[in-house]
Design a protein around this motif. Structure first.
Motif, short mmCIF file in Angstrom:
data_model
loop_
_atom_site.label_atom_id
_atom_site.label_comp_id
_atom_site.label_asym_id
_atom_site.label_seq_id
_atom_site.Cartn_x
_atom_site.Cartn_y
_atom_site.Cartn_z
N UNK A 1 0.83 -1.14 -0.11
CA UNK A 1 -0.07 0.13 0.01
C UNK A 1 1.04 1.12 0.11
N UNK A 2 1.86 1.27 1.04
CA UNK A 2 2.76 2.57 0.89
C UNK A 2 3.35 2.66 -0.41
N UNK A 3 3.91 1.51 -1.16
CA UNK A 3 4.59 1.53 -2.24
C UNK A 3 3.73 2.22 -3.19
N UNK A 4 2.38 1.61 -3.20
CA UNK A 4 1.48 2.21 -4.42
C UNK A 4 1.30 3.93 -4.12
N UNK B 1 3.52 5.75 -2.78
CA UNK B 1 4.65 6.72 -3.09
C UNK B 1 4.53 6.88 -4.83
N UNK B 2 3.93 6.03 -5.54
CA UNK B 2 3.74 6.29 -6.96
C UNK B 2 2.53 7.51 -7.09
N UNK B 3 1.61 7.24 -6.48
CA UNK B 3 0.60 8.52 -6.59
C UNK B 3 -0.44 7.98 -5.26
N UNK B 4 -0.38 9.20 -4.58
CA UNK B 4 -1.13 9.08 -3.28
C UNK B 4 -2.53 9.13 -3.03
N UNK B 5 -3.13 7.84 -3.95
CA UNK B 5 -4.56 7.63 -3.69
C UNK B 5 -5.03 8.02 -5.11
N UNK B 6 -6.27 7.87 -5.22
CA UNK B 6 -7.07 8.20 -6.63
C UNK B 6 -8.11 7.21 -7.17
N UNK B 7 -8.49 7.79 -8.25
CA UNK B 7 -9.64 6.89 -9.02
C UNK B 7 -8.97 5.85 -9.87
N UNK B 8 -9.36 4.70 -9.64
CA UNK B 8 -8.93 3.14 -10.20
C UNK B 8 -9.20 3.35 -11.63
N UNK C 1 -13.75 -12.09 3.13
CA UNK C 1 -12.20 -11.65 2.70
C UNK C 1 -12.18 -11.84 1.19
N UNK C 2 -11.64 -10.83 0.60
CA UNK C 2 -11.33 -10.65 -0.89
C UNK C 2 -10.08 -11.09 -1.16
N UNK C 3 -8.98 -10.74 -0.26
CA UNK C 3 -7.65 -10.99 -0.70
C UNK C 3 -6.89 -11.38 0.52
N UNK C 4 -5.69 -12.00 0.63
CA UNK C 4 -4.69 -12.24 1.66
C UNK C 4 -3.98 -11.10 1.99
N UNK C 5 -3.89 -10.19 0.95
CA UNK C 5 -3.13 -9.00 1.11
C UNK C 5 -3.54 -7.81 0.33
N UNK C 6 -3.05 -6.52 0.45
CA UNK C 6 -3.24 -5.52 -0.44
C UNK C 6 -2.80 -5.84 -1.78
N UNK C 7 -1.49 -6.46 -1.87
CA UNK C 7 -1.12 -6.47 -3.22
C UNK C 7 -1.91 -7.61 -4.06
N UNK C 8 -2.29 -8.51 -3.27
CA UNK C 8 -3.10 -9.53 -3.85
C UNK C 8 -4.58 -9.00 -4.30
N UNK C 9 -4.82 -7.93 -3.65
CA UNK C 9 -6.33 -7.17 -3.86
C UNK C 9 -5.96 -6.45 -5.21
N UNK C 10 -4.99 -5.73 -5.19
CA UNK C 10 -4.53 -4.73 -6.62
C UNK C 10 -4.43 -5.49 -7.47
#
Length: 160
Positions: A36-39, A41-48, A137-146
């Motif tokens: 989540x933090x890595x994402x 750092x690329x853009x701090x939130x927003x429309x998907x 549960x949707x995903x085991x981690x944020x990375x898996x969700x994305x």
């Protein structure tokens, strides 16, 4: 890029730095997932760009998926550390973690980082909270969700 590069920047926060992350974690009393933090750092939130996530259970949105319009960042007026606790209180979501997703229903359902099994310093799962307020549960981690987000056209829906 995971985010839609539209003109709507209501949910895009200021550039992230280590102090912002520390402050957000202090307020939320959890360690935010590295992915989540890595994402952010690329853009701090927003429309998907890809807004749908397949589910193995029916939801109030659809029988086989949910829609998430936005991933909240940190800082700014819409940051997770600013709105998460208020949303949990206002919408009576289970107090399992951090509200980070904005859905088209504008509060009737949401997506959260779920720390209920891992504790505040662990790697949270991602849970969908529907109108019944039962975390699923949707995903085991944020990375898996994305990585599981797909175009809504997959389900015969328009992207808008």
């Amino acid at each position: 890029m995971i985010f839609d590069q539209s003109d709507d920047d209501e949910y895009v926060g200021p550039p992230v730095d280590a102090e912002m992350i520390r402050q957000a974690e202090d307020v939320l009393q959890v360690r935010l997932p590295k992915s989540y933090v890595d994402l952010l750092s690329l853009q701090n939130g927003g429309v998907l760009r890809n807004r749908c996530f397949p589910t193995e259970f029916p939801t109030s949105w659809a029988r086989d998926h949910i829609c998430v319009d936005v991933i909240r960042g940190i800082g700014g007026e819409e940051g997770v550390e600013i709105v998460s606790a208020d949303m949990i209180d206002e919408w009576e979501y289970p107090d399992i973690g951090v509200v980070f997703g904005v859905t088209p229903s504008a509060g009737h359902d949401t997506v959260m980082l779920d720390y209920s099994e891992c504790g505040p310093l662990g790697e949270p799962a991602v849970a969908y909270i529907d109108e019944d307020r039962v975390p699923r549960r949707l995903a085991s981690s944020f990375a898996e969700f994305v990585s599981g987000l797909v175009s809504c056209r997959t389900f015969g829906e328009d992207e808008d």
